[in-house]
Scaffold this active site. Structure first.
Site, PDB file in Angstrom:
ATOM      1  CB  CYS A 244       0.072  65.122 -42.186  1.00 61.95           C
ATOM      2  SG  CYS A 244      -0.986  64.273 -43.358  1.00 61.95           S
ATOM      3  CB  CYS A 316       0.795  68.211 -38.077  1.00 60.60           C
ATOM      4  SG  CYS A 316       2.393  68.114 -37.266  1.00 60.60           S
ATOM      5  CB  CYS A 323       4.100  66.776 -35.481  1.00 61.07           C
ATOM      6  SG  CYS A 323       3.538  68.338 -36.168  1.00 61.07           S
TER       7      CYS A 323
END
Length: 384
Positions: A244, A316, A323
Site C-alpha cells: 500500500c 489501496c 496504488c
C-alpha cells in the site's frame, strides 16, 4: 455439493445445519482424500466382512470422540468469551504437524512390523488380539484424521459449527451430529464392501494372496500420503508481498492475518512512502482478534525489488489513491482494495469503529484469497 449448499443456506434447525456442515466437510477435497485413505485401511481385512464394517463404525466413532471432546471444551471456553481464531490456529498447526509422520509410521509398521523383533509381554498375537489391534487402529485413525484440520474443515468447524453450538441450548450435541456426518461416506463404503458385494467377497475369501498385496498397497498409500503432506507442510515456502502507500494500516493488518493463516508462507508488506511506525489503532484492532503486529516496521518497497514473489497484492482502496506499481519478478499480481481507516474523521469511537470495520473486511477477503488461491479449494458460499 451445490444441493447440500442450498439446503444449508435454507436450514434454520441447528441439528440439521450441523449434519449438513458435516456432509459438506466430508465431500470437501481435503477430507475426501483422508476418507479414501481411511477406506483403504479399514478394508485391508477384506476376507472378514464383519470386521470391515466394524472398523468403519470405529473409525467414525474416533471422529465423534475427537470432535465432541474438542467441541465441549471450545463451547465452554467460548461461553466465557474467549477468541475462536487463536484457538483454531493452534489446533490446526498441531494437527498438521502430527498427521504426516503418523501416516508414514503406520504405513511402515504395516509393511515391516512383522519383521521387527519386538519384545513380547506375556501373550502371543492370537487372532483375537489381531482383531483388537485392527479395531484400535481404526478408532485412533478416526481421531487423528479428525484433528488434522484443513482450511475448509476448519472453516466449517471453528467458524460455523462451534460458534453456533455456543449459542444453542443443545450445543454439546451438535459436534456429535457433525462428526457422524463426516464419517458417513466411510461407513457407507464399509457397509457396501461388507454386505453387498457378495460375489467379490467370496472371490477374495479364496484368494489370500490378494489380501497380502492389498495390505501392501494400503501401507504404501499411507506412506505416500504422509510424504505428500510432509512436503506440503515443510517443502517450498510461498512468498507473498502486500503493498500500500504508507505500510502502516491496511497492508500491515493483511500481513498479520495472512501469516496467521499459514506460518509456512513467507509474508512481507511494504509501502511506496512508508510511515515511521505502524498505526497504533491498527495494532490495537489486530490485538483484539489475537494477532500481534506491534513489532512490524513499515518498509520501503524498494527493499524487495530484487526478490522473486509468488504473489504481489495491492490493498489501496479509494478512487483518489494511487496504488503502488511493483516492477520486480512476480508470479501473479492481485488487487484487493480497502478504504484507508487512518483517513477517517470524527469522534474517537467512530475512528476506532472504522479500523475495526476495515480489519474485518481484510480478514474476510484474505480468508477468501487463502482458501481459493493458495489452497485451491472451493469457498463455501455462506461463509463470507
Amino acid at each position: 455439493m451445490e444441493y447440500l449448499q442450498t439446503l444449508l443456506d435454507n436450514s434454520e434447525i441447528p441439528i440439521i445445519t450441523a449434519f449438513l456442515l458435516g456432509l459438506l466437510t466430508a465431500v470437501s477435497p481435503c477430507l475426501l482424500a483422508t476418507n479414501i485413505t481411511a477406506i483403504g485401511f479399514i478394508s485391508k481385512d477384506i476376507n472378514n466382512r464383519n470386521r470391515i464394517f466394524t472398523n468403519g463404525i470405529l473409525y467414525t466413532l474416533g471422529r465423534v470422540l475427537a470432535y465432541s471432546v474438542l467441541g465441549a471444551i471450545l463451547i465452554a471456553i467460548l461461553r466465557k468469551g474467549a477468541d475462536m481464531f487463536a484457538i483454531q490456529k493452534g489446533i490446526s498447526e498441531w494437527g498438521e504437524l502430527l498427521l504426516a509422520p503418523a501416516l508414514m509410521l503406520i504405513g511402515s509398521f504395516m509393511l515391516f512390523g512383522d519383521k521387527l523383533q519386538l519384545p513380547k509381554f506375556g501373550f502371543s498375537a492370537t487372532e483375537k488380539t489381531e482383531k483388537l489391534k485392527g479395531s484400535w487402529g481404526s478408532l485412533l485413525l478416526g481421531i487423528l484424521f479428525a484433528m488434522a484440520f484443513c482450511p475448509t474443515s476448519g472453516l466449517f468447524y471453528f467458524g460455523m459449527l462451534i460458534p453456533m453450538s455456543a449459542m444453542e441450548s443443545e450445543g454439546y450435541l451438535l459436534p456429535v451430529i457433525f462428526a457422524l456426518a463426516t464419517g458417513l461416506p466411510v461407513m457407507l463404503v464399509a457397509w457396501i464392501l461388507a454386505y453387498t458385494v457378495a460375489g467379490v467377497g467370496k472371490f477374495y475369501n479364496h484368494v489370500q494372496t490378494f489380501q497380502k498385496w492389498f495390505n501392501y498397497m494400503v501401507a504404501v498409500l499411507f506412506i505416500l500420503v504422509g510424504i505428500l503432506l510432509w512436503i506440503d507442510k515443510f517443502g517450498y515456502n510461498m512468498k507473498i508481498l502486500i503493498l500500500c502507500t504508507g505500510n502502516s494500516c491496511r497492508s500491515q493488518m493483511a500481513h498479520g492475518f495472512l501469516q496467521s493463516f499459514d506460518k509456512d508462507i513467507q509474508v512481507y508488506s511494504a509501502g511506496t512512502h512508508p510511515a515511521e511506525k505502524v498505526n497504533p489503532l491498527a495494532v490495537e484492532a489486530m490485538a483484539e482478534v489475537g494477532i500481534d503486529i506491534s513489532r512490524h516496521i513499515p518498509t520501503n518497497v524498494t527493499a524487495y525489488l530484487s526478490d522473486t514473489w509468488d504473489y504481489v497484492i495491492t490493498v489501496c482502496g479509494s478512487a483518489n489513491e494511487m496504488c503502488p506499481a511493483f516492477e520486480g519478478n512476480v508470479g501473479k499480481r492481485l488487487h484487493i482494495g480497502f478504504n484507508d481507516p487512518s483517513e477517517a474523521i470524527g469522534t474517537t469511537d467512530f475512528i476506532r469503529s472504522e479500523f475495526e470495520r476495515v480489519r474485518n473486511e481484510i480478514k474476510n477477503e484474505f480468508t477468501r484469497f487463502y482458501i481459493t488461491e493458495i489452497k485451491k479449494q472451493e469457498l463455501p458460499k455462506m461463509c463470507l
